[in-house]
Design a protein around this motif. Structure first.
Motif, PDB file in Angstrom:
ATOM      1  N   ASN A 174       2.692   8.635   8.663  1.00  0.00           N
ATOM      2  CA  ASN A 174       1.686   9.005   7.426  1.00  0.00           C
ATOM      3  C   ASN A 174       0.963   9.444   7.328  1.00  0.00           C
ATOM      4  N   ILE A 197      -1.916   5.631  -2.933  1.00  0.00           N
ATOM      5  CA  ILE A 197      -2.781   4.984  -1.937  1.00  0.00           C
ATOM      6  C   ILE A 197      -0.805   4.551  -1.301  1.00  0.00           C
ATOM      7  N   SER A 234      -3.215  -2.062   9.547  1.00  0.00           N
ATOM      8  CA  SER A 234      -4.114  -1.673  10.062  1.00  0.00           C
ATOM      9  C   SER A 234      -5.414  -3.049  10.288  1.00  0.00           C
TER      10      SER A 234
HETATM   11  C1  MLT Z   1      -1.601   4.765   2.777  1.00  0.00           C
HETATM   12  O1  MLT Z   1      -1.397   4.627   1.889  1.00  0.00           O
HETATM   13  O2  MLT Z   1      -2.116   5.138   3.616  1.00  0.00           O
HETATM   14  C2  MLT Z   1      -1.341   3.684   2.948  1.00  0.00           C
HETATM   15  O3  MLT Z   1      -1.319   2.639   2.166  1.00  0.00           O
HETATM   16  C3  MLT Z   1      -2.983   2.580   3.381  1.00  0.00           C
HETATM   17  C4  MLT Z   1      -2.798   1.259   3.792  1.00  0.00           C
HETATM   18  O4  MLT Z   1      -1.474   1.191   4.702  1.00  0.00           O
HETATM   19  O5  MLT Z   1      -3.677   0.589   4.678  1.00  0.00           O
END
Ligand code: MLT
Length: 398
Positions: free
Chosen positions: A176, A41, A108
């Motif tokens: 991402n 994460i 988020s």
């Molecule tokens: C991720 O690892 O994709 C993000 O850190 C998760 C998030 O931002 O909620």
């Protein structure tokens, strides 16, 4: 009898990162005392910048004195922070009015909440591989989700698909999980596409601070026509280490209207009803991020994460493994070696070298066969993780 939201049954049993945490905990229960190296994460490992800490302390003191005590703040954000963010955009030539900036408790949270503005009958288009909350939040709302698959051929940043029937378009740049970025030309094509169709782009700019290429846009509002079709969602989580402190911001331009309704007006109505906003203390800390001293300090932290990314990409290059990302983003997206499936590779790394990453399949079906490594870890842990990876895979990659 109460009628439940049956759409929850369409979701996978657990959210991607919750599933990974569960698997990792189970491993630790079976192997107590193992030293796991976490590149899964995207959680930051460096503390908040000193300028932020100082502002947080001052804000706590403000709350201790009658003359500086703050009760409720405006629901959409304290004027001092909305103005600081508008000035920050102005510095890079993007005009945003303070009232177009909405302070949130994080990207988020906002990406889910903002769906209140759109009918469940509208369709969402998600460019996959994608942050899994885009899909899950729409499934929960009962919305139809269309997927546009990105891949190596388009650098994981596709052009709009004229065939897609989309009302709500998710774009994330830097992406991402793949770390790819959209060029100005591609973003212009998406903006034109959205304006022609009356669609709305939800532009996730959570990783913009990691962009190094001078020509790559940091904001969708650098693109002509974006003010009539886009909402930008941003966060201090990765930029300034606010994952545990929580603060984000959303830009909704006044010109953005659909079916005679102003989205900015609707969101103001929503926020004033559903939240009393983010705490004064956290907003004061966030404002320090936008001071010259705060900027310098957070850039120093980003450099450390970029150093980690170079350690990761260096190891993958040595191993001859294909990857992208890491240059304009904190994530490195690699191909699993020897045709392994992504969860298979996850288990292999966990069992053999106690390194945790994120399986590509968790970001959509087209992420199968890929794996994401995060550069947000501790630098020594990142070096050790890559030494372990090289030890495991050297000579083993086809
Ligand atoms: C991720 O690892 O994709 C993000 O850190 C998760 C998030 O931002 O909620």
């Amino acid at each position: 009898m109460i009628e439940m939201n049956v759409h929850y049954a369409e979701l996978k049993e657990s959210y991607l990162f919750a599933g990974i945490a569960k698997k990792t905990e189970a491993y630790l229960e079976r192997h107590p005392g193992s030293r796991l190296l976490r590149l899964g994460i995207g959680d930051v490992s460096l503390p908040l910048a000193p300028a932020v800490i100082e502002a947080l302390h001052e804000a706590v003191d403000d709350q201790s004195r009658k003359e500086s005590f703050q009760g409720y703040l405006p629901e959409c954000g304290a004027p001092f922070l909305r103005e600081a963010i508008a000035r920050h955009y102005a510095e890079s030539g993007v005009e945003v009015a303070p009232k177009e900036v909405f302070i949130s408790s994080g990207a988020s949270d906002e990406l889910g909440d903002i769906l209140d503005l759109f009918s469940p009958r509208s369709a969402a288009l998600v460019v996959e591989p994608a942050y899994p909350a885009y899909v899950d939040a729409n499934v929960m709302a009962g919305r139809r989700v269309e997927r546009l698959e990105a891949g190596k051929d388009d650098g994981f940043a596709p052009w709009p698909d004229p065939e897609a029937k989309a009302d709500l378009i998710y774009l994330c740049s830097p992406s991402n999980p793949t770390g790819s970025v959209y060029s100005r030309k591609k973003l212009q094509a998406w903006v034109d596409y959205a304006n022609e169709r009356g669609a709305v782009i939800l532009f996730d700019a959570a990783y913009e601070a990691f962009i190094e290429d001078p020509g790559t846009p940091h904001s969708i509002f650098e693109i002509d026509g974006a003010r009539t079709c886009a909402i930008e969602i941003c966060s201090l989580s990765k930029t300034a280490g606010f994952t545990g402190t929580r603060l984000g911001y959303t830009i909704i331009p006044k010109e953005l209207r659909r079916e005679g309704l102003s989205l900015d007006g609707m969101w103001t109505r929503n926020r004033t009803t559903k939240t009393n906003g983010v705490s004064y203390i956290i907003q004061k800390g966030a404002a320090a991020v936008f001071t010259p001293e705060g900027r310098r300090q957070i850039e120093g932290n980003i450099k450390v994460y970029k150093g980690n990314a170079r350690v990761i990409t260096g190891a993958l290059s040595e191993l001859g493994i294909w990857y992208c990302g890491g240059e304009n983003a904190p994530y490195v997206w690699m191909e699993c070696p020897n045709g392994m499936l992504s969860w298979e590779f996850f288990d292999y790394l966990l069992e053999e070298i106690q390194v945790v990453g994120t399986p590509g399949e968790g970001f959509g079906v087209c992420g199968e066969g890929f794996f994401r490594l995060s550069s947000f870890g501790d630098p020594d842990d990142t070096i050790e993780a890559m030494e372990r990876l090289k030890g495991l895979l050297r000579g083993a990659c086809a």
